[in-house]
Design a protein around this motif. Sequence first.
Motif, short mmCIF file in Angstrom:
data_model
loop_
_atom_site.label_atom_id
_atom_site.label_comp_id
_atom_site.label_asym_id
_atom_site.label_seq_id
_atom_site.Cartn_x
_atom_site.Cartn_y
_atom_site.Cartn_z
N PRO A 127 0.79 -1.23 0.00
CA PRO A 127 0.00 0.00 0.00
C PRO A 127 0.83 1.29 0.00
O PRO A 127 0.33 2.33 -0.43
N VAL A 128 2.06 1.24 0.49
CA VAL A 128 2.88 2.45 0.55
C VAL A 128 4.00 2.41 -0.50
O VAL A 128 4.93 3.20 -0.43
N MET A 129 3.89 1.50 -1.44
CA MET A 129 4.91 1.42 -2.49
C MET A 129 4.64 2.48 -3.56
O MET A 129 3.56 2.54 -4.13
N ILE A 130 5.63 3.32 -3.80
CA ILE A 130 5.56 4.34 -4.83
C ILE A 130 6.79 4.24 -5.71
O ILE A 130 7.70 3.45 -5.44
N THR A 131 6.85 5.04 -6.75
CA THR A 131 7.97 4.97 -7.69
C THR A 131 9.31 5.17 -7.00
O THR A 131 10.28 4.46 -7.27
N GLU A 132 9.36 6.11 -6.06
CA GLU A 132 10.62 6.44 -5.39
C GLU A 132 11.15 5.32 -4.50
O GLU A 132 12.37 5.16 -4.35
N ASN A 133 10.27 4.56 -3.88
CA ASN A 133 10.75 3.50 -2.96
C ASN A 133 10.51 2.10 -3.50
O ASN A 133 10.73 1.12 -2.78
N ARG A 134 10.06 2.00 -4.72
CA ARG A 134 9.67 0.71 -5.28
C ARG A 134 10.79 -0.33 -5.22
O ARG A 134 10.58 -1.46 -4.77
N ALA A 135 11.99 0.05 -5.65
CA ALA A 135 13.11 -0.90 -5.67
C ALA A 135 13.43 -1.39 -4.26
O ALA A 135 13.66 -2.58 -4.04
N PHE A 136 13.42 -0.46 -3.31
CA PHE A 136 13.72 -0.81 -1.92
C PHE A 136 12.66 -1.74 -1.35
O PHE A 136 12.97 -2.76 -0.71
N GLN A 137 11.39 -1.41 -1.57
CA GLN A 137 10.29 -2.23 -1.06
C GLN A 137 10.29 -3.63 -1.66
O GLN A 137 10.04 -4.62 -0.97
N LEU A 138 10.58 -3.72 -2.95
CA LEU A 138 10.55 -5.01 -3.62
C LEU A 138 11.62 -5.97 -3.12
O LEU A 138 11.44 -7.19 -3.17
N VAL A 139 12.72 -5.43 -2.63
CA VAL A 139 13.76 -6.29 -2.05
C VAL A 139 13.18 -7.11 -0.91
O VAL A 139 13.39 -8.32 -0.80
N PHE A 140 12.44 -6.44 -0.05
CA PHE A 140 11.88 -7.10 1.13
C PHE A 140 10.67 -7.96 0.76
O PHE A 140 10.47 -9.03 1.33
N PHE A 141 9.88 -7.47 -0.19
CA PHE A 141 8.74 -8.28 -0.65
C PHE A 141 9.25 -9.58 -1.27
O PHE A 141 8.71 -10.66 -1.01
N ASP A 142 10.28 -9.48 -2.10
CA ASP A 142 10.83 -10.67 -2.77
C ASP A 142 11.38 -11.67 -1.76
O ASP A 142 11.28 -12.89 -1.97
N LYS A 143 11.97 -11.17 -0.69
CA LYS A 143 12.53 -12.08 0.31
C LYS A 143 11.41 -12.87 1.01
O LYS A 143 11.55 -14.08 1.22
N ILE A 144 10.32 -12.20 1.33
CA ILE A 144 9.19 -12.90 1.95
C ILE A 144 8.55 -13.84 0.94
O ILE A 144 8.07 -14.93 1.30
N PHE A 145 8.57 -13.44 -0.32
CA PHE A 145 8.06 -14.34 -1.37
C PHE A 145 8.89 -15.61 -1.42
O PHE A 145 8.35 -16.71 -1.61
#
Length: 309
Positions: A161-179
């Motif tokens: 919900p708080v993923m935006i263009t500016e933080n997308r790469a950073f957020q996806l690192v953590f999302f991918d790890k939980i994935f």
Amino acid sequence: MQPFFNLIRWKNLVMIIIAQVLIKYAFFEHFQTFTTLSNLGFIFLVLATVCLAAAGNIINDIYDVETDTINKPDRVLIGKQISEKAAYNLFFAFNIIGIILGFCLSYMIGKSSYFTIFVFISISLYIYASYLKGTVLFGNILISLLVAMSLLIVAIFDLLPVMITENRAFQLVFFDKIFDYAIFAFLINLVREVIKDIQDVDGDYKAGMHTLPIVLGRERATKIAFALSMIPIGAVIYFMATYLYQDVLAISYFLLCIIAPLIYATIKIFGAEHMKDYKHISSIYKLIMFLGILSLLLYPFIFKLSTNV
């Protein structure tokens, strides 16, 4: 109260709670990711997940009375310690509470459409217990996907919900790890489900089910379980080689607590003959799942805050 706690499989629910708490506080919060859920919102998420899981366990027991009477007569609760009517009432109550909490949570974070996730989980658990559990692999795959979802749902509600263009790469690192952890949970549970089907083949056969060992035979099903057991070993080795190769602590933990038990379980599958062997193997996979979850505690010690987590 003991029959009630046994009915909802309280140990499994505690494992879900531990996993979600570690994802939120030992992983996301420690590395200061951009998160959505307040402490209250997270409590809503945990309670909603646990309520739906409890409802799934109850309906599963209701539909499994016939098979459990043969496979596990000493553990049958429905009709003995808890009436079927009371069990159904509990099933509906937990479902309603879980879905209401899910709706409130989705509304709180401004993502009303996320509410459908809880509805999907509730319906899927009922379909699994009432029909798919007695089919070849379809039920095994569905319940394994739902186990994986119990981990991934934290990332969905807390990070997306708080993923935006500016933080997308950073957020996806953590999302991918939980994935990655969700994939691990899926693979471990899938092998365990096949093992449990082999263990319960006698009762399932008399109940008219068509599980893998009934359709193909116990010996062939065991060979398939053996082949499936190799996949999580390869997946964990790949994970270690890709992300953990520079850290001795992480490598040591994964080798000793994950890889070693996985190899042990695979060897036991190859030589399994009696029902007690399959029960032992199932317990080992449950332990591996728990140890895998506990590995989240390592991240604050072995990684610094960076997008290379």
